[in-house]
Design an enzyme around this catalytic site. Sequence first.
Site, PDB file in Angstrom:
ATOM      1  N   SER A  64       0.817  -1.349  -0.415  1.00 24.38           N
ATOM      2  CA  SER A  64      -0.060   0.170   0.241  1.00 24.38           C
ATOM      3  C   SER A  64       1.308   1.275  -0.169  1.00 24.38           C
ATOM      4  O   SER A  64       0.314   2.190  -0.253  1.00 24.38           O
ATOM      5  CB  SER A  64      -1.030   0.178   1.481  1.00 24.38           C
ATOM      6  OG  SER A  64      -0.565   0.468   2.438  1.00 24.38           O
ATOM      7  N   LYS A 105       0.145   4.568   7.268  1.00 21.34           N
ATOM      8  CA  LYS A 105       0.090   5.341   5.826  1.00 21.34           C
ATOM      9  C   LYS A 105       0.628   7.041   5.348  1.00 21.34           C
ATOM     10  O   LYS A 105       1.462   7.430   6.801  1.00 21.34           O
ATOM     11  CB  LYS A 105      -1.673   5.495   5.528  1.00 21.34           C
ATOM     12  CG  LYS A 105      -2.100   4.393   6.125  1.00 21.34           C
ATOM     13  CD  LYS A 105      -2.522   3.793   4.700  1.00 21.34           C
ATOM     14  CE  LYS A 105      -2.881   2.210   4.558  1.00 21.34           C
ATOM     15  NZ  LYS A 105      -2.956   1.506   3.431  1.00 21.34           N
TER      16      LYS A 105
END
Length: 209
Positions: A64, A105
């Site tokens: 990701s 993230k």
Amino acid sequence: MMEQNEQDQPRVSSVTTAEAVAAKPVKTAKSETWEWIKALVIAGVLVIIIRWFLFSPFIVDGDSMRPNFSTGERLIVNKIVYDIRAPKRGEVIVFHAPEGKDYIKRVIALPGETVKVTGDKVFINGQEIDQPFIKEAIEQANKEGHAYNTLSDFPETKVPDGELFAMGDNRPNSKDSRAKSVGFVPFEKIVGRAEVIFWPLNKISFIHF
């Protein structure tokens, strides 16, 4: 010249080498062992403090955050920086996700800001922001005739107080704040800021300068 009396002569104390050695304190095996035990206890306490209160290792699991982070890379996470100040846009964070895993993230929008994602463009309070961390990936996708971010757009939404909007750098393949199952990230769920890549050795580098 008058001869000095023997009693008036300065006396020199004669101490043998053996006596001098005997006079010095000698560390016994027991005392040396105790010193080692104290040193190891102190070292153990420091490790616990550093590990649980200051810094923590983190292993990247998944794609990701590509192209900037890859599966298997090991990071050092600073756990106290956000006790001193609030997170900033662009910082890479690790947080406890709702499904019980820790996610890595990038901070995109801060509390009180409005955020909107349209294709590869991200708008904060109505203004498009620069995204240097994925600039090359976007340019490469455009050369191939398509957008880099192939997921659905995110409608303009205000970030609640005490929370963040975070996205993965791999925009077409990231489960992040755009997904209802993740949503905005509460400050209390943030583990810390990723500081250093320390493994593999050829990737050692600081993440934030």
